[in-house]
Design a protein around this motif. Sequence first.
Motif, PDB file in Angstrom:
ATOM      1  N   PRO A 114      16.867  53.783   4.338  1.00 19.21           N
ATOM      2  CA  PRO A 114      16.200  54.781   5.200  1.00 19.21           C
ATOM      3  C   PRO A 114      17.317  55.575   5.714  1.00 19.21           C
ATOM      4  O   PRO A 114      18.317  55.342   5.927  1.00 19.21           O
ATOM      5  CB  PRO A 114      15.626  53.578   6.572  1.00 19.21           C
ATOM      6  CG  PRO A 114      15.659  52.287   5.642  1.00 19.21           C
ATOM      7  CD  PRO A 114      16.832  52.379   4.290  1.00 19.21           C
ATOM      8  N   LYS A 115      16.932  56.501   6.160  1.00 19.76           N
ATOM      9  CA  LYS A 115      17.677  57.681   6.599  1.00 19.76           C
ATOM     10  C   LYS A 115      17.102  58.363   7.966  1.00 19.76           C
ATOM     11  O   LYS A 115      15.747  58.909   8.211  1.00 19.76           O
ATOM     12  CB  LYS A 115      18.099  58.620   5.576  1.00 19.76           C
ATOM     13  CG  LYS A 115      18.709  58.345   4.229  1.00 19.76           C
ATOM     14  CD  LYS A 115      19.857  58.229   4.806  1.00 19.76           C
ATOM     15  CE  LYS A 115      20.542  58.027   3.020  1.00 19.76           C
ATOM     16  NZ  LYS A 115      21.884  57.358   3.008  1.00 19.76           N
ATOM     17  N   LEU A 116      18.269  58.905   8.550  1.00 26.10           N
ATOM     18  CA  LEU A 116      17.487  59.739   9.863  1.00 26.10           C
ATOM     19  C   LEU A 116      18.354  61.069   9.699  1.00 26.10           C
ATOM     20  O   LEU A 116      19.059  61.232   9.306  1.00 26.10           O
ATOM     21  CB  LEU A 116      18.245  59.340  11.334  1.00 26.10           C
ATOM     22  CG  LEU A 116      17.788  59.505  12.364  1.00 26.10           C
ATOM     23  CD1 LEU A 116      15.838  58.816  12.336  1.00 26.10           C
ATOM     24  CD2 LEU A 116      18.137  59.181  13.619  1.00 26.10           C
ATOM     25  N   PHE A 117      17.074  61.750   9.644  1.00 22.28           N
ATOM     26  CA  PHE A 117      17.494  63.232  10.028  1.00 22.28           C
ATOM     27  C   PHE A 117      17.012  64.353  11.023  1.00 22.28           C
ATOM     28  O   PHE A 117      16.254  63.329  11.474  1.00 22.28           O
ATOM     29  CB  PHE A 117      15.937  64.002   8.931  1.00 22.28           C
ATOM     30  CG  PHE A 117      16.611  63.576   7.273  1.00 22.28           C
ATOM     31  CD1 PHE A 117      17.484  64.637   6.159  1.00 22.28           C
ATOM     32  CD2 PHE A 117      16.087  62.775   6.833  1.00 22.28           C
ATOM     33  CE1 PHE A 117      18.055  63.664   5.398  1.00 22.28           C
ATOM     34  CE2 PHE A 117      16.306  62.510   5.387  1.00 22.28           C
ATOM     35  CZ  PHE A 117      17.162  62.798   4.721  1.00 22.28           C
ATOM     36  N   GLN A 118      18.682  65.235  11.103  1.00 20.27           N
ATOM     37  CA  GLN A 118      17.829  65.932  13.040  1.00 20.27           C
ATOM     38  C   GLN A 118      17.798  67.037  12.646  1.00 20.27           C
ATOM     39  O   GLN A 118      19.140  67.858  12.415  1.00 20.27           O
ATOM     40  CB  GLN A 118      19.033  64.940  13.920  1.00 20.27           C
ATOM     41  CG  GLN A 118      18.643  65.561  14.939  1.00 20.27           C
ATOM     42  CD  GLN A 118      19.648  65.067  16.290  1.00 20.27           C
ATOM     43  OE1 GLN A 118      20.817  64.945  15.687  1.00 20.27           O
ATOM     44  NE2 GLN A 118      18.895  64.973  17.441  1.00 20.27           N
ATOM     45  N   PRO A 119      17.109  67.777  12.595  1.00 20.30           N
ATOM     46  CA  PRO A 119      17.258  69.419  12.775  1.00 20.30           C
ATOM     47  C   PRO A 119      18.410  70.269  13.137  1.00 20.30           C
ATOM     48  O   PRO A 119      18.202  69.698  14.673  1.00 20.30           O
ATOM     49  CB  PRO A 119      16.016  70.231  12.390  1.00 20.30           C
ATOM     50  CG  PRO A 119      14.911  68.380  12.235  1.00 20.30           C
ATOM     51  CD  PRO A 119      15.344  67.508  12.774  1.00 20.30           C
ATOM     52  N   ARG A 120      19.239  71.116  12.961  1.00 17.39           N
ATOM     53  CA  ARG A 120      19.545  71.303  13.954  1.00 17.39           C
ATOM     54  C   ARG A 120      18.551  72.936  14.799  1.00 17.39           C
ATOM     55  O   ARG A 120      17.956  73.240  13.713  1.00 17.39           O
ATOM     56  CB  ARG A 120      20.276  73.017  13.275  1.00 17.39           C
ATOM     57  CG  ARG A 120      22.123  71.796  12.477  1.00 17.39           C
ATOM     58  CD  ARG A 120      23.123  72.628  11.792  1.00 17.39           C
ATOM     59  NE  ARG A 120      23.223  74.018  13.216  1.00 17.39           N
ATOM     60  CZ  ARG A 120      23.807  74.737  12.544  1.00 17.39           C
ATOM     61  NH1 ARG A 120      23.542  75.449  11.451  1.00 17.39           N
ATOM     62  NH2 ARG A 120      23.899  75.860  13.360  1.00 17.39           N
ATOM     63  N   TYR A 178      13.221  77.818  20.839  1.00 18.85           N
ATOM     64  CA  TYR A 178      14.183  77.232  19.674  1.00 18.85           C
ATOM     65  C   TYR A 178      13.337  77.370  18.126  1.00 18.85           C
ATOM     66  O   TYR A 178      11.751  77.996  18.181  1.00 18.85           O
ATOM     67  CB  TYR A 178      15.020  75.993  19.653  1.00 18.85           C
ATOM     68  CG  TYR A 178      13.694  75.047  19.240  1.00 18.85           C
ATOM     69  CD1 TYR A 178      13.261  74.332  18.270  1.00 18.85           C
ATOM     70  CD2 TYR A 178      12.809  74.000  20.760  1.00 18.85           C
ATOM     71  CE1 TYR A 178      12.608  73.892  17.886  1.00 18.85           C
ATOM     72  CE2 TYR A 178      12.052  73.598  20.067  1.00 18.85           C
ATOM     73  CZ  TYR A 178      11.426  72.438  19.290  1.00 18.85           C
ATOM     74  OH  TYR A 178      10.621  71.910  18.427  1.00 18.85           O
ATOM     75  N   PHE A 179      14.503  77.599  17.319  1.00 14.83           N
ATOM     76  CA  PHE A 179      13.453  77.576  15.829  1.00 14.83           C
ATOM     77  C   PHE A 179      14.346  76.745  15.455  1.00 14.83           C
ATOM     78  O   PHE A 179      15.867  76.547  15.000  1.00 14.83           O
ATOM     79  CB  PHE A 179      13.981  78.964  15.329  1.00 14.83           C
ATOM     80  CG  PHE A 179      13.850  79.041  13.584  1.00 14.83           C
ATOM     81  CD1 PHE A 179      12.089  78.935  13.191  1.00 14.83           C
ATOM     82  CD2 PHE A 179      14.639  78.924  13.118  1.00 14.83           C
ATOM     83  CE1 PHE A 179      12.184  79.165  11.553  1.00 14.83           C
ATOM     84  CE2 PHE A 179      14.500  78.721  11.601  1.00 14.83           C
ATOM     85  CZ  PHE A 179      13.408  78.431  10.816  1.00 14.83           C
ATOM     86  N   CYS A 180      13.687  76.225  14.006  1.00 14.57           N
ATOM     87  CA  CYS A 180      14.272  75.030  13.300  1.00 14.57           C
ATOM     88  C   CYS A 180      13.934  74.357  12.059  1.00 14.57           C
ATOM     89  O   CYS A 180      13.079  74.662  12.145  1.00 14.57           O
ATOM     90  CB  CYS A 180      14.657  73.398  13.989  1.00 14.57           C
ATOM     91  SG  CYS A 180      13.164  72.469  14.128  1.00 14.57           S
ATOM     92  N   GLU A 181      14.759  74.465  10.855  1.00 12.29           N
ATOM     93  CA  GLU A 181      13.799  73.885   9.631  1.00 12.29           C
ATOM     94  C   GLU A 181      13.207  72.657   9.687  1.00 12.29           C
ATOM     95  O   GLU A 181      14.428  71.745   9.882  1.00 12.29           O
ATOM     96  CB  GLU A 181      14.782  74.316   8.684  1.00 12.29           C
ATOM     97  CG  GLU A 181      14.820  75.280   8.089  1.00 12.29           C
ATOM     98  CD  GLU A 181      16.273  76.076   7.072  1.00 12.29           C
ATOM     99  OE1 GLU A 181      17.156  74.679   7.061  1.00 12.29           O
ATOM    100  OE2 GLU A 181      15.943  76.863   6.276  1.00 12.29           O
TER     101      GLU A 181
END
Length: 189
Positions: free
Chosen positions: A11-17, A25-28
């Motif tokens: 498992p991993k946790l991703f947090q977009p900028r 806001y905008f984020c990928e």
Amino acid sequence: MHTKSFGIAGPKLFQPRRFADARGYFCETFRADVFAAHCGPFDFVQDNESLSETVGTIRGLHFQTPPHVQGKLVRCTAGAIFDVAVDIRVASSTYGQWVGEILTPANGMQMWVPPGFAHGFCSLEPNSVIAYKVTGYYNAACDQGLAWDDPAIGILWPDVADRTTLSAKDRMHPVLADLPAYFGTERVA
């Protein structure tokens, strides 16, 4: 994109900028190259969405068995959830252990739940919506589950978790000790 690993391999946790200005806001929210660098070569084939209207709604713990396994990349687009992944790889040194994280639209975090893990969540706010990408199509014959409240696993669910919200199917899932060895005997770190 910021990435966090857990004490359990997989498992991993991703947090977009987020890039914010007066408009918002905008984020990928997803990049295949970043995902592959941290999780391996998975292809997503379907996007799913789930609404939980009531606080304390419990869904899970779900997984699909071989040959139709699913990995899930989960995010919360409304409300808030406590998201959980349980290692059900029988040869893993972390077999039966779990990780959990609060996902909200405000924190933007996404949980990667790879094949070999059971997945579930509890809604923390009314009208919580999760959106998730999956690596395999739904297959009814391979659709399985694990008891959400198995004391041998010991998930620390939020106080709002309400067992009366479980679906009829989720009430019937076995505990870990009664779960067949769906996910091989190959050794996992």
